[in-house]
Design a protein around this motif. Structure first.
Motif, PDB file in Angstrom:
ATOM      1  N   ARG A   9       0.830  -1.206   0.000  1.00 38.08           N
ATOM      2  CA  ARG A   9       0.000   0.000   0.000  1.00 38.08           C
ATOM      3  C   ARG A   9       0.864   1.256   0.000  1.00 38.08           C
ATOM      4  N   LEU A  10       1.910   1.244   0.749  1.00 37.68           N
ATOM      5  CA  LEU A  10       2.806   2.403   0.779  1.00 37.68           C
ATOM      6  C   LEU A  10       3.521   2.588  -0.544  1.00 37.68           C
ATOM      7  N   GLU A  11       3.910   1.482  -1.188  1.00 37.14           N
ATOM      8  CA  GLU A  11       4.564   1.604  -2.483  1.00 37.14           C
ATOM      9  C   GLU A  11       3.622   2.177  -3.525  1.00 37.14           C
ATOM     10  N   ARG A  12       2.381   1.744  -3.475  1.00 28.77           N
ATOM     11  CA  ARG A  12       1.403   2.311  -4.416  1.00 28.77           C
ATOM     12  C   ARG A  12       1.204   3.810  -4.165  1.00 28.77           C
ATOM     13  N   PHE A  13       1.113   4.160  -2.898  1.00 28.17           N
ATOM     14  CA  PHE A  13       0.913   5.569  -2.553  1.00 28.17           C
ATOM     15  C   PHE A  13       2.114   6.403  -2.984  1.00 28.17           C
ATOM     16  N   ALA A  14       3.304   5.903  -2.768  1.00 30.45           N
ATOM     17  CA  ALA A  14       4.517   6.624  -3.160  1.00 30.45           C
ATOM     18  C   ALA A  14       4.616   6.718  -4.672  1.00 30.45           C
ATOM     19  N   GLY A  15       4.246   5.650  -5.368  1.00 30.28           N
ATOM     20  CA  GLY A  15       4.289   5.667  -6.828  1.00 30.28           C
ATOM     21  C   GLY A  15       3.293   6.665  -7.405  1.00 30.28           C
ATOM     22  N   ALA A  16       2.111   6.779  -6.794  1.00 27.05           N
ATOM     23  CA  ALA A  16       1.103   7.743  -7.262  1.00 27.05           C
ATOM     24  C   ALA A  16       1.588   9.164  -7.039  1.00 27.05           C
ATOM     25  N   GLY A  17       2.237   9.446  -5.924  1.00 25.53           N
ATOM     26  CA  GLY A  17       2.765  10.779  -5.639  1.00 25.53           C
ATOM     27  C   GLY A  17       3.849  11.175  -6.611  1.00 25.53           C
ATOM     28  N   GLU A  18       4.714  10.221  -6.947  1.00 24.87           N
ATOM     29  CA  GLU A  18       5.785  10.513  -7.898  1.00 24.87           C
ATOM     30  C   GLU A  18       5.211  10.812  -9.276  1.00 24.87           C
ATOM     31  N   ARG A  19       4.207  10.037  -9.689  1.00 26.60           N
ATOM     32  CA  ARG A  19       3.587  10.274 -11.001  1.00 26.60           C
ATOM     33  C   ARG A  19       2.899  11.647 -11.030  1.00 26.60           C
ATOM     34  N   LEU A  20       2.230  11.989  -9.947  1.00 31.40           N
ATOM     35  CA  LEU A  20       1.569  13.294  -9.869  1.00 31.40           C
ATOM     36  C   LEU A  20       2.592  14.425  -9.916  1.00 31.40           C
ATOM     37  N   ALA A  21       3.686  14.294  -9.205  1.00 29.08           N
ATOM     38  CA  ALA A  21       4.722  15.330  -9.199  1.00 29.08           C
ATOM     39  C   ALA A  21       5.324  15.504 -10.578  1.00 29.08           C
ATOM     40  N   ARG A  22       5.566  14.374 -11.291  1.00 25.65           N
ATOM     41  CA  ARG A  22       6.100  14.491 -12.650  1.00 25.65           C
ATOM     42  C   ARG A  22       5.108  15.173 -13.580  1.00 25.65           C
ATOM     43  N   ALA A  23       3.819  14.853 -13.442  1.00 28.31           N
ATOM     44  CA  ALA A  23       2.802  15.460 -14.308  1.00 28.31           C
ATOM     45  C   ALA A  23       2.701  16.963 -14.056  1.00 28.31           C
ATOM     46  N   VAL A  24       2.733  17.381 -12.791  1.00 27.17           N
ATOM     47  CA  VAL A  24       2.660  18.810 -12.456  1.00 27.17           C
ATOM     48  C   VAL A  24       3.884  19.536 -12.976  1.00 27.17           C
ATOM     49  N   THR A  25       5.044  18.946 -12.834  1.00 24.03           N
ATOM     50  CA  THR A  25       6.275  19.573 -13.323  1.00 24.03           C
ATOM     51  C   THR A  25       6.242  19.722 -14.835  1.00 24.03           C
ATOM     52  N   ALA A  26       5.792  18.687 -15.528  1.00 29.54           N
ATOM     53  CA  ALA A  26       5.724  18.752 -16.992  1.00 29.54           C
ATOM     54  C   ALA A  26       4.710  19.802 -17.437  1.00 29.54           C
ATOM     55  N   ALA A  27       3.578  19.893 -16.739  1.00 30.32           N
ATOM     56  CA  ALA A  27       2.554  20.878 -17.101  1.00 30.32           C
ATOM     57  C   ALA A  27       3.054  22.299 -16.868  1.00 30.32           C
ATOM     58  N   SER A  28       3.742  22.519 -15.751  1.00 28.27           N
ATOM     59  CA  SER A  28       4.216  23.879 -15.465  1.00 28.27           C
ATOM     60  C   SER A  28       5.300  24.291 -16.450  1.00 28.27           C
ATOM     61  N   VAL A  29       6.148  23.363 -16.849  1.00 29.24           N
ATOM     62  CA  VAL A  29       7.189  23.693 -17.822  1.00 29.24           C
ATOM     63  C   VAL A  29       6.568  24.029 -19.164  1.00 29.24           C
ATOM     64  N   SER A  30       5.594  23.242 -19.592  1.00 27.50           N
ATOM     65  CA  SER A  30       4.962  23.522 -20.887  1.00 27.50           C
ATOM     66  C   SER A  30       4.127  24.804 -20.823  1.00 27.50           C
ATOM     67  N   PHE A  31       3.488  25.086 -19.673  1.00 24.97           N
ATOM     68  CA  PHE A  31       2.723  26.324 -19.512  1.00 24.97           C
ATOM     69  C   PHE A  31       3.657  27.533 -19.562  1.00 24.97           C
ATOM     70  N   GLY A  32       4.814  27.435 -18.904  1.00 21.84           N
ATOM     71  CA  GLY A  32       5.795  28.525 -18.924  1.00 21.84           C
ATOM     72  C   GLY A  32       6.327  28.771 -20.317  1.00 21.84           C
ATOM     73  N   ARG A  33       6.572  27.703 -21.055  1.00 23.47           N
ATOM     74  CA  ARG A  33       7.034  27.869 -22.437  1.00 23.47           C
ATOM     75  C   ARG A  33       5.951  28.509 -23.289  1.00 23.47           C
ATOM     76  N   GLY A  34       4.710  28.097 -23.057  1.00 20.76           N
ATOM     77  CA  GLY A  34       3.598  28.687 -23.808  1.00 20.76           C
ATOM     78  C   GLY A  34       3.480  30.189 -23.554  1.00 20.76           C
ATOM     79  N   LEU A  35       3.647  30.593 -22.285  1.00 22.45           N
ATOM     80  CA  LEU A  35       3.612  32.027 -21.967  1.00 22.45           C
ATOM     81  C   LEU A  35       4.748  32.785 -22.632  1.00 22.45           C
ATOM     82  N   LEU A  36       5.923  32.186 -22.668  1.00 20.51           N
ATOM     83  CA  LEU A  36       7.048  32.837 -23.343  1.00 20.51           C
ATOM     84  C   LEU A  36       6.772  33.013 -24.826  1.00 20.51           C
ATOM     85  N   TRP A  37       6.213  31.979 -25.475  1.00 17.64           N
ATOM     86  CA  TRP A  37       5.880  32.096 -26.891  1.00 17.64           C
ATOM     87  C   TRP A  37       4.802  33.151 -27.125  1.00 17.64           C
TER      88      TRP A  37
END
Length: 196
Positions: A9-37
């Motif tokens: 259960r802890l591994e699943r919870f940790a894996g979900a948090g890591e996936r969420l953090a990667r998704a948020v980071t990717a979204a913020s990077v693409s949003f920042g690039r979009g604003l620059l463009w």
């Protein structure tokens, strides 16, 4: 066996948090690039718009007016040639009968101050009527100048009050209009008056 389930259960919870953090980071990077463009597109668009020639319907010739000479001519029309010559203060568009009422009508004292957060002029003056009749609808013109004497603003005002014959009347804090912030001195003159 209970510890193994907790570990899963802890591994699943940790894996979900890591996936969420990667998704948020990717979204913020693409949003920042979009604003620059978007910012780059706006800057390029404004630059192109500024370089385009104006169409024939929108072209305007710049009006070249020497404001200083205009104000000096206005001041010359307002200020009498001599202190007793009030008829010289009448502009050419004023009626001839109005100058007859100005013969024995004069401003004996005047002061001014700022009001309305410093943008409006409030003039206090005493009007002396030495005529054998009362006058009303007195028009005054106030010229405002800088400390060095450079003309700035000319404002006029019609006072509908009546000044009795052989008397004087003080008009306190009369608003004559907006003035330049650099105005330091004011000179008010009579322009017209009518018999009451």
């Amino acid at each position: 066996m209970g510890t193994r389930l907790d570990r899963i259960r802890l591994e699943r919870f940790a894996g979900a948090g890591e996936r969420l953090a990667r998704a948020v980071t990717a979204a913020s990077v693409s949003f920042g690039r979009g604003l620059l463009w978007l910012l780059a597109a706006i800057i390029v668009g404004c630059g192109i718009w500024m370089l385009l020639p104006l169409s024939k319907g929108n072209t305007t010739e710049p009006v070249k007016s020497d404001l200083k000479s205009d104000l000096k001519s206005d001041l010359a029309a307002v200020e009498p040639a001599t202190p007793g010559d009030a008829a010289a203060a009448v502009p050419p568009t004023a009626e001839a009968p109005a100058s007859a009422e100005l013969d024995h009508l004069r401003i004996s004292s005047q002061t001014w101050r700022r009001g309305g957060l410093g943008s409006k002029a409030l003039v206090t003056f005493t009007l002396r009527n030495d005529n054998d009749y009362a006058v009303r609808d007195v028009e005054i013109v106030c010229a405002f100048v800088r400390r060095d004497g450079t003309p700035l603003t000319v404002r006029s005002r019609v006072l509908t009050d009546t000044v009795s014959m052989k008397s004087r009347k003080t008009f306190a804090r009369i608003p004559v209009g907006y003035v330049n912030v650099n105005a330091d001195q004011a000179k008010c003159s009579l322009v017209a008056a009518r018999r009451a």
